[in-house]
Motif scaffolding. Structure first.
Motif, mmCIF file in Angstrom:
data_model
loop_
_atom_site.group_PDB
_atom_site.id
_atom_site.type_symbol
_atom_site.label_atom_id
_atom_site.label_comp_id
_atom_site.label_asym_id
_atom_site.label_seq_id
_atom_site.Cartn_x
_atom_site.Cartn_y
_atom_site.Cartn_z
ATOM 1 N N PHE A 39 53.805 41.155 28.979
ATOM 2 C CA PHE A 39 52.430 41.007 29.432
ATOM 3 C C PHE A 39 51.639 40.183 28.413
ATOM 4 C CE2 PHE A 39 48.719 43.664 31.285
ATOM 5 C CZ PHE A 39 48.300 42.554 31.978
ATOM 6 N N ASN B 137 51.752 36.949 30.229
ATOM 7 C CA ASN B 137 50.851 37.423 31.269
ATOM 8 C C ASN B 137 51.544 37.857 32.544
ATOM 9 O OD1 ASN B 137 48.319 37.291 30.097
ATOM 10 N ND2 ASN B 137 48.318 35.063 30.319
ATOM 11 N N LEU C 64 50.339 36.285 40.244
ATOM 12 C CA LEU C 64 50.330 37.438 41.157
ATOM 13 C C LEU C 64 51.598 37.459 41.999
ATOM 14 C CD1 LEU C 64 46.716 37.890 42.540
ATOM 15 C CD2 LEU C 64 48.161 39.645 41.567
ATOM 16 N N LEU D 282 43.910 55.866 33.645
ATOM 17 C CA LEU D 282 44.170 54.436 33.785
ATOM 18 C C LEU D 282 42.966 53.724 34.384
ATOM 19 C CD1 LEU D 282 46.263 51.979 34.014
ATOM 20 C CD2 LEU D 282 46.518 52.706 36.357
ATOM 21 N N VAL D 283 42.470 54.271 35.502
ATOM 22 C CA VAL D 283 41.364 53.614 36.193
ATOM 23 C C VAL D 283 40.120 53.618 35.306
ATOM 24 C CG1 VAL D 283 39.820 53.745 38.180
ATOM 25 C CG2 VAL D 283 42.263 54.111 38.482
ATOM 26 N N LEU E 224 40.484 51.100 32.494
ATOM 27 C CA LEU E 224 40.313 49.723 32.953
ATOM 28 C C LEU E 224 38.842 49.401 33.115
ATOM 29 C CD1 LEU E 224 43.083 49.133 35.648
ATOM 30 C CD2 LEU E 224 42.770 47.936 33.503
ATOM 31 N N LEU E 225 38.094 50.393 33.568
ATOM 32 C CA LEU E 225 36.690 50.137 33.856
ATOM 33 C C LEU E 225 35.833 50.127 32.603
ATOM 34 C CD1 LEU E 225 36.306 52.187 37.126
ATOM 35 C CD2 LEU E 225 36.611 49.738 36.839
ATOM 36 N N PHE F 217 43.660 41.696 26.820
ATOM 37 C CA PHE F 217 43.055 42.105 28.073
ATOM 38 C C PHE F 217 41.867 41.236 28.445
ATOM 39 C CE2 PHE F 217 44.754 46.561 28.691
ATOM 40 C CZ PHE F 217 45.369 46.196 29.859
ATOM 41 N N GLY G 291 41.675 38.772 30.159
ATOM 42 C CA GLY G 291 41.700 38.242 31.520
ATOM 43 C C GLY G 291 41.222 39.199 32.588
ATOM 44 N N SER G 292 40.843 40.411 32.204
ATOM 45 C CA SER G 292 40.581 41.408 33.227
ATOM 46 C C SER G 292 39.250 41.195 33.919
ATOM 47 C CB SER G 292 40.658 42.812 32.641
ATOM 48 O OG SER G 292 39.548 43.071 31.835
ATOM 49 N N ARG G 293 38.364 40.464 33.301
ATOM 50 C CA ARG G 293 37.084 40.266 33.984
ATOM 51 C C ARG G 293 36.818 38.795 34.202
ATOM 52 N NH1 ARG G 293 33.526 45.080 31.694
ATOM 53 N NH2 ARG G 293 34.744 46.510 32.933
ATOM 54 N N TRP H 241 43.465 41.236 45.590
ATOM 55 C CA TRP H 241 44.682 41.869 46.112
ATOM 56 C C TRP H 241 44.704 43.349 45.756
ATOM 57 C CZ3 TRP H 241 49.762 38.616 45.850
ATOM 58 C CH2 TRP H 241 49.506 37.331 46.349
ATOM 59 N N ARG I 275 34.642 44.746 39.725
ATOM 60 C CA ARG I 275 34.361 43.913 38.548
ATOM 61 C C ARG I 275 35.657 43.508 37.871
ATOM 62 N NH1 ARG I 275 29.414 45.919 35.221
ATOM 63 N NH2 ARG I 275 30.600 44.596 33.837
ATOM 64 N N LEU I 276 36.738 44.240 38.178
ATOM 65 C CA LEU I 276 38.047 43.866 37.645
ATOM 66 C C LEU I 276 38.600 42.733 38.481
ATOM 67 C CD1 LEU I 276 39.476 47.460 37.318
ATOM 68 C CD2 LEU I 276 38.656 46.021 35.467
ATOM 69 N N ARG I 277 39.342 41.845 37.825
ATOM 70 C CA ARG I 277 39.884 40.729 38.576
ATOM 71 C C ARG I 277 41.401 40.691 38.502
ATOM 72 N NH1 ARG I 277 35.554 35.872 37.233
ATOM 73 N NH2 ARG I 277 33.791 36.916 38.203
ATOM 74 N N TYR J 262 44.329 43.315 37.324
ATOM 75 C CA TYR J 262 43.682 44.564 36.936
ATOM 76 C C TYR J 262 43.078 45.270 38.138
ATOM 77 C CZ TYR J 262 44.515 42.475 32.493
ATOM 78 O OH TYR J 262 45.138 41.905 31.440
ATOM 79 N N ALA K 278 44.383 48.866 39.392
ATOM 80 C CA ALA K 278 43.400 49.951 39.489
ATOM 81 C C ALA K 278 43.427 50.553 40.890
ATOM 82 C CB ALA K 278 42.001 49.436 39.158
#
Lengths: 292, 334, 243
Positions: free
Chosen positions: A29, A33, A94, A272-273, A276-277, A288, A290-292, B71, B126-128, B131, B135
């Motif tokens: 990862f 990625n 993806l 986990l959720v 992430l938030l 991380f 790239g998460s937003r 997705w 808000r996650l892309r 992620y 989630a």
């Protein structure tokens, strides 16, 4: 009090295993990625390899670890160069995730066909020894599993920190383009990273075999565990995986102790959720991005 | 959706005008499918039923996944939630008729899905990329496990749902028609979204969310509305599916392979289109039910292999593969 | 004279201690083309990001057409009539030229009935009508710049923020873009233009603002600004001799 201590010890043993099982996922990862949804099945392939060696040749599961690692290193390298890289090139990240999922399904089916969907376990001759420290019981299997996990994690940290291969992998993870400009063959590095990842996943599989019974459908569980560990600890570093894994182990055992044995999974995903938030950078705060 | 643009009727009319050929095709297919039980064997009616469910689910998923590029890997959460809320409502009280029970259950299940989606939409959207996908997988797992582990929700024990089919009608045929209606409605809603401002806005979000905002696209609102819409449609389909099963457990409605299949159908057919998920579902259902129906042992292997081959050979799906060929063909004749 | 269309008043932006924009005030009169120039890193793009609400201000106020817009959501500011063309053209790559421009019209200030007209008008003005069906990602740089402008024009903006529309273009192409900008202004759109091509910006602008290291160091008619020793110093990198 005794109960709490016992829970902590159990949690640490499980956590060491989670850490080791997750580190490969985390590396892939971090470096390219790619979310490798076939990671869990590679862990299980490690378990089954170790199982075969033990059943047919009588090789002790801990001694089979190096053999398993060599075999899976080769597998990982070929898998990346032969399939994953092509998928990334032809499609998107993806979509490459879907390819790894397809591979997981295929391999899981193969394992079921060879070994049946039933649970297997590895029980070396010393499996039933245990010792008692004060009020806590620790069996030899668990303590050796924890020790082996920690030793292997340290080994990986050394490889990444002090060998040429490790330095190249880290450089590519940080600055793909710059590393390539410096003459690093990125594809070869990706292959090596996958190889290392698969080798350590396999090692964790061999260790897992002596602690827990395993069956092919477990693979999803191990993949998801790896994701949670990475989310907790951060991407790409052995220390992150260690912290994430130990935390996850403690949370799992504490949840099943305090709320009920059916809830560790739900709790894990809840964490986990939420992670992430609220803190997409992991507890240690790297990557991380790239998460937003 | 009406909120999404005051201009919906006008754009819808334009959209219908611009897509006359497709609409005629869809209506023809509808007639053909409506007559299908007359000439298909019971086994094939069940396959067709599965096709309708799969296609409709894939369209519902596509609203968010295909149009906006978000997705979800956990849409089965809404199938399970819808099914269980409906089941608990329908069996928890005595209703004068099964039809009324179903109507109330449908409403309650859809409402529950809307509530859940609305509640998690703001933070989770808000996650892309990966992620968001993971989630959502997490949301589905938590929901499934909670439903399974808390006795009051009867996830382990299971729920026997009221039989909706009138005595005179074969249940398989009855649910076939119910699913046909649901699929047609889902497709129509999908079409209305696609040709509306909302649809264009979602497309711009998929392409580049920051630029979309700069263009004046209310990205947050559009994402949330679409997420809720997608969740409700998925939930309604889940409720109908649950009734067609007759008996549900958490394991039978919270299924990771549901979530996955929705993605696979859309990807196989062509991401971001409406016809894509339908084609994808058709091919996969025929393949898995009819061709591979006898190969139970290697079913998973073949599904996995198909997935790999699919991504490698046609990363833009069948629509993406065929479109350039069609365009060339048309060009040659004009 | 009337109140300015855009009033930037004492705007400051700090990023973790680095001051990107420092107490900048400027008024853009309605119907004008104003140039915003300055060396790299002067804060021009940051200022655009602040005006469009993409970044929050640290201090100051931004007023547009009599409304205070700082703190408003980006998409609401766009709705109010500010369109932006990016420095690095950002078309929607998979969509056709037509759909890209239509996206601007759909979410801009053209009414629902005028979407088609706004789209066609913008395509014609930028000379893209013949390329309407091409996917945006197949365009050359010159045409990408036009597309960027076309999408912004289709929004029927009151104020157009153009961020280096001529970067990387040859003199002929630059001329063409300048011509498009003039036509846009003649249709009543006010333009704030960031541009490195001095000839272009000097020829087209009614008024010029000069930023250096985040602060406004000069403003005035193009000829005045060109003579200003502080501006010359900033561009030549001389020590701050002039005062």
């Amino acid at each position: 009090m005794t109960l709490i201590l016992q829970t902590i010890v159990d949690g640490l043993v499980l956590g060491g295993l989670y850490s080791l099982a997750a580190i490969g996922f985390s590396l892939i990862f971090g470096v390219m990625n790619v979310v490798n949804l076939s990671h869990g099945i590679i862990v299980l392939i490690g378990s089954y390899l170790s199982y075969i060696l033990w059943r047919t040749l009588g090789i002790d599961p801990l001694l089979s670890i190096p053999l398993v690692m060599v075999a899976l290193f080769g597998f990982g390298y070929v898998y990346q160069r032969g399939l994953i890289q092509l998928a990334v090139d032809r499609s998107s990240l993806l979509a490459s995730m879907l390819v790894t999922f397809g591979v997981a399904l295929m391999l899981r089916n193969v394992l079921v066909l060879i070994f049946s969907p039933d649970f297997k376990s590895i029980t070396p001759s010393w499996a039933f020894n245990f010792f008692v420290i004060g009020p806590i019981t620790v069996d030899l299997v668990r303590i050796s599993a924890l020790a082996a996990s920690l030793v292997l994690l340290c080994l990986l940290a050394l490889v990444l920190g002090y060998t040429h291969m490790g330095r190249v992998i880290r450089a590519t993870a940080q600055q793909d383009l710059a590393a390539r400009l410096c003459g690093v063959n990125a594809r070869h590095v990706y292959g090596l990273t996958f190889g290392v990842s698969a080798a350590f996943a396999g090692a964790s599989g061999a260790i897992l075999g002596i602690v827990l019974p395993f069956s092919p459908p477990d693979e999803a569980h191990w993949t998801i565990n790896a994701f949670v560990v990475v989310t907790l600890g951060g991407v790409g570093s052995p220390s992150g995986a260690l912290i994430g894994g130990l935390l996850l182990g403690l949370i799992s055992t504490a949840t099943s102790q305090a709320i009920g044995p059916a809830f560790p999974n739900a709790m894990m995903f809840l964490i986990l959720v939420i992670m992430l938030l609220v803190r997409p950078a992991g507890l240690l705060g790297n990557a991380f991005s790239g998460s937003r | 959706m009406m909120m999404a643009g005051g201009t919906l009727p006008g754009m819808l009319a334009q959209g219908i005008a611009a897509h006359r050929g497709w609409i005629a095709l869809a209506l023809a297919a509808l007639v053909l499918l409506a007559l299908a039980p007359l000439y298909l064997s019971p086994f094939h009616v069940r396959v067709a039923q599965l096709f309708l469910l799969s296609a409709a689910l894939a369209i519902a998923w596509s609203l968010l996944g295909g149009f906006a590029g978000y997705w979800s890997f956990g849409h089965t959460a809404f199938i399970g939630l819808g099914a269980f809320v409906a089941g608990l409502v329908e069996t928890g009280w005595t209703w004068p008729s099964p039809a009324l029970a179903f109507a109330v259950g449908l409403l309650a299940g859809a409402l529950a899905c809307a509530l859940l989606a609305g509640l998690i939409a703001y933070p989770i959207l808000r996650l892309r990329g990966i992620y968001f996908a993971i989630a959502m997988l997490g949301v589905a797992q938590v929901l499934g496990e909670l439903n399974n582990s808390i006795d009051a929700f009867k996830g382990t024990m299971g729920i026997v749902l009221p039989q909706l089919a009138p005595r005179a009608v074969e249940p398989a045929t009855f649910y076939y028609y119910l699913l046909l209606v649901a699929a047609a409605v889902t497709l129509a809603i999908g079409f209305a979204v696609k040709v509306s401002r909302l649809g264009y806005g979602l497309l711009s979000i998929r392409e580049d969310e920051d630029t979309a905002r700069m263009l004046g696209v209310p990205t947050e609102r559009y994402k949330i509305q679409t997420f809720v819409l997608s969740a409700v449609l998925t939930g309604v389909l889940g409720i109908i599916y649950a009734h067609s099963l007759g008996f549900i457990t958490a394991g039978s409605v919270y299924r990771t392979d549901f979530s996955l299949n929705m993605i696979v159908y859309a990807l196989l057919g062509g991401m971001g289109t409406l016809i894509g998920p339908v084609i994808g579902a058709g091919i996969m259902v025929v393949l898995t039910q009819i061709v591979l129906g006898r190969l139970l042992d290697t079913h998973m292997f073949i599904t996995g292999a198909l997935l790999v081959i699919l991504v490698m050979l046609a990363p833009r799906g069948i629509v993406g593969f065929v479109k350039p060929i069609l365009a060339r063909w048309r060009g040659g004749f004009r | 004279m009337n109140a300015p269309l855009l009033r930037v008043a004492g705007v400051t932006k700090r990023f973790r201690g680095v001051v990107a924009v420092n107490d900048v005030s400027l008024d853009v009169p309605a119907g004008s083309i104003c140039g915003l120039i300055g060396p790299n890193g002067a804060g021009k793009s940051s200022l655009f990001n602040l005006i469009t609400g993409y970044l929050p201000l640290t201090a100051g106020e931004i007023w547009f057409a009599g409304r205070r817009i700082d703190g408003m959501d980006t998409h609401l500011i766009a709705e109010a009539g500010i369109a932006r063309g990016f420095q690095i053209a950002k078309p929607f790559p998979e969509l056709s030229v037509l759909d890209n421009v239509r996206m601007g019209a759909l979410f801009g200030r053209a009414g629902p009935r005028d979407v088609a007209a706004a789209t066609e008008g913008a395509l014609a003005l930028t000379g893209l009508a013949d390329l309407a069906d091409r996917p945006a990602m197949t365009l050359t740089v010159g045409y990408l710049r036009r597309l960027e402008l076309a999408r912004a024009i289709a929004q029927r903006p009151v104020l157009l923020l153009a961020d280096e529309p001529c970067a990387g273009l040859n003199p002929t192409e630059t001329e063409e873009i300048v011509g498009i900008l003039r036509q846009v202004r003649d249709r009543g759109v006010t333009i704030l233009l960031v541009e490195h091509d001095m000839r272009a910006v000097m020829s087209v602008s009614d008024r010029i603002f000069v930023l250096d290291a985040g602060s406004k160091i000069a403003e005035g008619a193009p000829a005045e600004v060109a003579r200003d020793p502080r501006v010359i110093a900033a561009y030549l990198g001389a020590p701050e001799a002039a005062g």
